[in-house]
Write a protein that holds these residues in place. Sequence first.
Motif, PDB file in Angstrom:
ATOM      1  N   TRP A  16     -25.313  43.557  36.749  1.00 55.03           N
ATOM      2  CA  TRP A  16     -26.644  43.711  37.333  1.00 55.03           C
ATOM      3  C   TRP A  16     -26.675  44.703  38.490  1.00 55.03           C
ATOM      4  N   PRO A  17     -25.679  44.782  39.380  1.00 52.33           N
ATOM      5  CA  PRO A  17     -25.732  45.866  40.366  1.00 52.33           C
ATOM      6  C   PRO A  17     -25.581  47.244  39.700  1.00 52.33           C
ATOM      7  N   GLY A  19     -26.780  47.999  36.731  1.00 53.78           N
ATOM      8  CA  GLY A  19     -28.119  48.289  36.226  1.00 53.78           C
ATOM      9  C   GLY A  19     -29.048  48.775  37.323  1.00 53.78           C
ATOM     10  N   MET A  20     -28.952  48.162  38.507  1.00 49.14           N
ATOM     11  CA  MET A  20     -29.775  48.591  39.643  1.00 49.14           C
ATOM     12  C   MET A  20     -29.418  50.020  40.063  1.00 49.14           C
ATOM     13  N   LEU A  33     -33.313  48.705  34.937  1.00 48.96           N
ATOM     14  CA  LEU A  33     -33.836  47.430  35.421  1.00 48.96           C
ATOM     15  C   LEU A  33     -33.703  46.335  34.369  1.00 48.96           C
ATOM     16  N   ALA A  36     -30.180  45.225  34.348  1.00 48.29           N
ATOM     17  CA  ALA A  36     -29.905  44.364  35.502  1.00 48.29           C
ATOM     18  C   ALA A  36     -30.401  42.937  35.246  1.00 48.29           C
ATOM     19  N   LEU A  40     -28.070  39.635  34.958  1.00 51.13           N
ATOM     20  CA  LEU A  40     -28.308  38.589  35.948  1.00 51.13           C
ATOM     21  C   LEU A  40     -28.529  37.242  35.266  1.00 51.13           C
ATOM     22  N   THR A  71     -17.548  45.219  41.105  1.00 57.33           N
ATOM     23  CA  THR A  71     -18.579  46.195  41.452  1.00 57.33           C
ATOM     24  C   THR A  71     -18.002  47.291  42.339  1.00 57.33           C
TER      25      THR A  71
END
Length: 105
Positions: A16-17, A19-20, A33, A36, A40, A71
Amino acid sequence: MGWIYLLLAGLTEIGWPLGMKIAQESSIKWPGLLMAVFFLITSGLLLWLAQRDIPMGTAYAVWTGIGAAGTFIVGVMFFNDPTSLIRYLGILLIISGVIVLKLAH
């Protein structure tokens, strides 16, 4: 089985980070988004499954530790995030903490 769920939860926590970060590019904002949100939800579901067998505090600490270390590594490898000996030492401490939590369980 709980530890397998937890390992997978930690690995999907990295998504998810990522994807952000991808969503920062205006041409691929919405796919980033969506990526992410997908990771998540997946990570949260796997953490929920893991907590059936693993105490909440241990599961959460391991989950965030895997996500944070992973990450960091992805950022360094693919996005030229800054590195230094101190930053690597910090990640080593996180990974060491995760290992100690697993051994203490």
